[in-house]
Design an enzyme around this catalytic site. Structure first.
Site, PDB file in Angstrom:
ATOM      1  N   LYS A  23       0.835  -1.210   0.000  1.00 46.94           N
ATOM      2  CA  LYS A  23       0.000   0.000   0.000  1.00 46.94           C
ATOM      3  C   LYS A  23       0.867   1.256   0.000  1.00 46.94           C
ATOM      4  O   LYS A  23       0.663   2.174  -0.776  1.00 46.94           O
ATOM      5  CB  LYS A  23      -0.907   0.002   1.239  1.00 46.94           C
ATOM      6  CG  LYS A  23      -1.582   1.332   1.512  1.00 46.94           C
ATOM      7  CD  LYS A  23      -2.427   1.308   2.754  1.00 46.94           C
ATOM      8  CE  LYS A  23      -1.683   1.595   4.026  1.00 46.94           C
ATOM      9  NZ  LYS A  23      -1.355   3.015   4.275  1.00 46.94           N
ATOM     10  N   ASN A  24       1.859   1.278   0.870  1.00 49.52           N
ATOM     11  CA  ASN A  24       2.664   2.496   1.003  1.00 49.52           C
ATOM     12  C   ASN A  24       3.578   2.725  -0.201  1.00 49.52           C
ATOM     13  O   ASN A  24       4.081   3.831  -0.386  1.00 49.52           O
ATOM     14  CB  ASN A  24       3.485   2.449   2.297  1.00 49.52           C
ATOM     15  CG  ASN A  24       2.612   2.668   3.514  1.00 49.52           C
ATOM     16  OD1 ASN A  24       1.437   2.989   3.391  1.00 49.52           O
ATOM     17  ND2 ASN A  24       3.188   2.490   4.695  1.00 49.52           N
ATOM     18  N   ARG A  95      -4.204  11.005   4.346  1.00 59.34           N
ATOM     19  CA  ARG A  95      -3.023  11.850   4.434  1.00 59.34           C
ATOM     20  C   ARG A  95      -2.140  11.748   3.191  1.00 59.34           C
ATOM     21  O   ARG A  95      -1.526  12.715   2.761  1.00 59.34           O
ATOM     22  CB  ARG A  95      -2.184  11.450   5.638  1.00 59.34           C
ATOM     23  CG  ARG A  95      -2.891  11.528   6.962  1.00 59.34           C
ATOM     24  CD  ARG A  95      -1.896  11.201   8.036  1.00 59.34           C
ATOM     25  NE  ARG A  95      -0.633  11.841   7.742  1.00 59.34           N
ATOM     26  CZ  ARG A  95      -0.342  13.103   7.983  1.00 59.34           C
ATOM     27  NH1 ARG A  95      -1.225  13.862   8.566  1.00 59.34           N
ATOM     28  NH2 ARG A  95       0.823  13.598   7.663  1.00 59.34           N
ATOM     29  N   CYS A 119      -3.591  12.781  13.222  1.00 56.20           N
ATOM     30  CA  CYS A 119      -4.414  11.580  13.263  1.00 56.20           C
ATOM     31  C   CYS A 119      -4.194  10.902  14.599  1.00 56.20           C
ATOM     32  O   CYS A 119      -3.523  11.460  15.470  1.00 56.20           O
ATOM     33  CB  CYS A 119      -4.092  10.654  12.100  1.00 56.20           C
ATOM     34  SG  CYS A 119      -2.467   9.936  12.244  1.00 56.20           S
ATOM     35  N   ARG A 124       1.549  14.790  13.050  1.00 57.29           N
ATOM     36  CA  ARG A 124       1.917  14.564  11.649  1.00 57.29           C
ATOM     37  C   ARG A 124       1.977  15.812  10.762  1.00 57.29           C
ATOM     38  O   ARG A 124       1.214  15.951   9.796  1.00 57.29           O
ATOM     39  CB  ARG A 124       0.998  13.505  11.041  1.00 57.29           C
ATOM     40  CG  ARG A 124       0.978  12.245  11.903  1.00 57.29           C
ATOM     41  CD  ARG A 124       0.310  11.096  11.242  1.00 57.29           C
ATOM     42  NE  ARG A 124       1.137  10.475  10.227  1.00 57.29           N
ATOM     43  CZ  ARG A 124       0.826   9.354   9.597  1.00 57.29           C
ATOM     44  NH1 ARG A 124      -0.295   8.748   9.874  1.00 57.29           N
ATOM     45  NH2 ARG A 124       1.608   8.840   8.698  1.00 57.29           N
ATOM     46  N   PRO A 125       2.888  16.720  11.059  1.00 62.46           N
ATOM     47  CA  PRO A 125       3.011  17.927  10.225  1.00 62.46           C
ATOM     48  C   PRO A 125       3.634  17.622   8.856  1.00 62.46           C
ATOM     49  O   PRO A 125       4.130  16.520   8.636  1.00 62.46           O
ATOM     50  CB  PRO A 125       3.964  18.801  11.048  1.00 62.46           C
ATOM     51  CG  PRO A 125       4.758  17.842  11.869  1.00 62.46           C
ATOM     52  CD  PRO A 125       3.891  16.639  12.114  1.00 62.46           C
ATOM     53  N   ASP A 127       5.850  20.038   7.523  1.00 65.46           N
ATOM     54  CA  ASP A 127       6.843  21.115   7.415  1.00 65.46           C
ATOM     55  C   ASP A 127       8.074  20.707   6.603  1.00 65.46           C
ATOM     56  O   ASP A 127       8.634  21.517   5.859  1.00 65.46           O
ATOM     57  CB  ASP A 127       7.267  21.591   8.817  1.00 65.46           C
ATOM     58  CG  ASP A 127       7.786  20.454   9.682  1.00 65.46           C
ATOM     59  OD1 ASP A 127       7.153  19.380   9.690  1.00 65.46           O
ATOM     60  OD2 ASP A 127       8.829  20.620  10.326  1.00 65.46           O
ATOM     61  N   LEU A 128       8.481  19.445   6.701  1.00 62.34           N
ATOM     62  CA  LEU A 128       9.673  19.019   5.957  1.00 62.34           C
ATOM     63  C   LEU A 128       9.406  18.952   4.447  1.00 62.34           C
ATOM     64  O   LEU A 128      10.278  19.265   3.642  1.00 62.34           O
ATOM     65  CB  LEU A 128      10.172  17.659   6.477  1.00 62.34           C
ATOM     66  CG  LEU A 128      10.592  17.642   7.949  1.00 62.34           C
ATOM     67  CD1 LEU A 128      10.904  16.231   8.426  1.00 62.34           C
ATOM     68  CD2 LEU A 128      11.803  18.547   8.165  1.00 62.34           C
ATOM     69  N   ASP A 307       5.356   0.677  11.969  1.00 63.78           N
ATOM     70  CA  ASP A 307       4.121   0.028  11.518  1.00 63.78           C
ATOM     71  C   ASP A 307       4.003  -1.422  11.996  1.00 63.78           C
ATOM     72  O   ASP A 307       2.981  -2.068  11.749  1.00 63.78           O
ATOM     73  CB  ASP A 307       4.014   0.083   9.985  1.00 63.78           C
ATOM     74  CG  ASP A 307       3.640   1.467   9.488  1.00 63.78           C
ATOM     75  OD1 ASP A 307       3.312   2.337  10.323  1.00 63.78           O
ATOM     76  OD2 ASP A 307       3.680   1.687   8.261  1.00 63.78           O
ATOM     77  N   VAL A 329       9.292   7.051  16.473  1.00 66.37           N
ATOM     78  CA  VAL A 329       8.897   7.686  15.202  1.00 66.37           C
ATOM     79  C   VAL A 329       7.646   8.555  15.361  1.00 66.37           C
ATOM     80  O   VAL A 329       7.607   9.688  14.883  1.00 66.37           O
ATOM     81  CB  VAL A 329       8.703   6.623  14.096  1.00 66.37           C
ATOM     82  CG1 VAL A 329       8.272   7.277  12.787  1.00 66.37           C
ATOM     83  CG2 VAL A 329       9.983   5.820  13.893  1.00 66.37           C
ATOM     84  N   ARG A 399      -8.268  -0.506   5.506  1.00 69.57           N
ATOM     85  CA  ARG A 399      -7.514   0.495   4.737  1.00 69.57           C
ATOM     86  C   ARG A 399      -6.169  -0.078   4.296  1.00 69.57           C
ATOM     87  O   ARG A 399      -5.585   0.379   3.322  1.00 69.57           O
ATOM     88  CB  ARG A 399      -7.238   1.727   5.612  1.00 69.57           C
ATOM     89  CG  ARG A 399      -8.307   2.773   5.606  1.00 69.57           C
ATOM     90  CD  ARG A 399      -7.820   4.014   6.321  1.00 69.57           C
ATOM     91  NE  ARG A 399      -6.436   4.272   5.981  1.00 69.57           N
ATOM     92  CZ  ARG A 399      -5.467   4.493   6.851  1.00 69.57           C
ATOM     93  NH1 ARG A 399      -5.724   4.511   8.147  1.00 69.57           N
ATOM     94  NH2 ARG A 399      -4.233   4.707   6.452  1.00 69.57           N
TER      95      ARG A 399
END
Ligand code: UD1
Length: 420
Positions: A23-24, A95, A119, A124-125, A127-128, A307, A329, A399
């Site tokens: 998925k990822n 996201r 979430c 979970r910003p 900014d990077l 995960d 993380v 999901r």
């Protein structure tokens, strides 16, 4: 609303299970299809809701998308980008839709997407991601919950990431392949999904080196063309089934799993007294003796994957002795602990660490899946518990796992779906 009802197993899981595509990996690859006018064909795509959401988002931008769920193939042709934006309805569902930002910037010099919110597992910003785009010459404006990015001339640059963020690395790569000049991403994420994206982009004509290490160099090209790509197997789905075999004292064979992507999981399972063998037919996982306790810390790849943290907490809950898990993380990724306690687990949380005293056995209870991997962890605990466990809010689980109930039934589990 549906729930899973799982009956604890007397004997361990036995048999073969096929691991689906990642998925990822597929989500950024679908975003990459926006970078060319040509047709792209993506194979081994898991028929998951997140993939459908990404497909809908690309359609809303003007791409033609066909998802053959039987064959697990998606074809995308973004001949024209009608609008370089995703509205809140199409993009706000997940996201990962923010990954379209890099591709749209690269192709159109502009992008407008909802700012992904926090979430269950943390704030979970992004900014990077934005810092990377800014170094490449993009301006960003945030208004009414939307991020608007514009770049007249997207150019390469040196980007140091404060943390090796998977999403930021992918988004910057997607923008950099069509930017002018060279982009160097330092402290880049090295996850296998990054290399899969790089492989697909190279097939499209991109120039990328160093993926899989902490320094990725991308030399922008004028245009990209269509490509055919087969997505890598899902290492987290594989790891979840390995942990299911471990917790039930089973003996299963994973077909299509990649051992090299699972090294940290295999190493920790070995410490727990779970054996893994790479055979010609696939990866065999089995446990005969008692589960040993372990110390575990989540880290960016090749460290132990966050995960897989929840699933390992389930395992530790029934190991003989005290285990410690440290989550580095995400800031708030222990929601499953409370649910596991309802099943009799002995877990104490202190900030980013969890101390787990193994218990003799868990008992079935009514529990709730709070997020995707937390939900998977509850299924694993339920398989090892005495009696029935009812797991609600299973849409979180679906999901990320294609037919997890059917795959587990094939391995001898008693798991059924019921209306809430
Ligand atoms: C991806 C995976 C997710 C996995 C995670 C870490 C996808 C679709 N999802 O998520 O399953 O758990 O990698 O392996 O691939 N961060 C910042 N600023 C940023 C970006 C990230 O502070 O701009 C922080 C996050 O809040 C988090 C950490 O960095 O604490 C890791 O996030 P990141 O690697 O970006 O994860 P995702 O790409 O969102």
């Amino acid at each position: 609303m549906e729930k899973f009802v799982v009956t604890g197993m007397e004997n361990g899981l036995r048999g073969r299970v096929q691991i689906s595509g990642s998925k990822n990996a597929v989500l950024p690859i679908l975003a990459a299809c926006l970078l060319t006018q040509d047709i792209c064909e993506i194979r081994n795509v898991p028929p998951l809701l997140d993939v459908e959401h990404m497909a809908e988002l690309l359609c809303a931008m003007g791409a033609k998308v066909d998802f053959d769920k039987e064959k697990e193939i998606v074809t995308v042709q973004a001949e024209e980008i009608a609008q370089a934006e995703g509205n809140y309805e199409a993009a706000g569902k997940m996201r990962a839709s923010f990954l379209a930002a890099g591709a749209l910037l690269g192709r159109c010099g502009q992008a407008r997407l909802p700012l992904p919110g926090g979430c269950q597992i943390g704030s979970r910003p992004v900014d990077l991601h934005l810092k990377g785009f800014q170094i490449m010459g993009a301006k960003n404006r945030q208004e009414h919950g939307m991020v608007e990015l514009t770049a007249k001339n997207l150019k390469g640059g040196e980007i140091y990431l404060d943390f090796p963020s998977v999403g930021a690395t992918e988004n910057i790569m997607l923008a950099a392949v069509l930017a002018k000049g060279k982009t160097v991403i330092q402290n880049a994420a090295a996850e296998p999904e990054i290399s899969d994206l790089a492989d697909f982009l190279r097939k499209m004509g991109a120039e990328i080196e160093g993926d899989g290490t902490d320094t990725i160099t991308i030399t922008g090209v004028r245009e990209l063309h269509g490509a055919v790509h087969t997505v890598i197997p899902d290492r987290i789905e594989a790891g979840t089934f390995m942990t299911a075999a471990a917790i039930t004292g089973g003996d299963i064979l994973l077909e299509h799993a990649k051992e090299e992507h699972l090294k940290p999981v295999i190493a920790k399972l070995a410490e727990c007294n779970v054996k893994t063998e790479n055979t010609e037919d696939g990866l065999r996982v089995y446990r005969k003796g008692k589960l040993h306790p372990i110390q575990l810390k989540t880290m960016p790849y090749p460290g132990f994957p966050t995960d897989m943290q929840a699933q390992f907490m389930s395992l530790m809950a029934v190991a003989k002795g005290t285990s410690v898990i440290t989550e580095t993380v995400f800031e708030n990724r222990f929601m499953h602990a409370g649910e596991l306690q309802r099943m009799g687990a002995d877990i104490k949380i202190d900030s980013r660490s969890a101390v787990i005293e193994g218990v003799e056995g868990l008992t079935g209870a009514k529990v709730r899946a709070t997020d995707l991997r937390a939900g998977a962890a509850l299924i694993l605990s339920a398989l090892a518990a005495k009696g029935d466990t009812e797991i609600s809010d299973i849409y979180h689980i679906e999901r990320g796992y294609h037919q997890i109930d059917e795959k587990l039934r094939q391995l001898g589990a008693e798991i059924r779906r019921e209306e809430e």
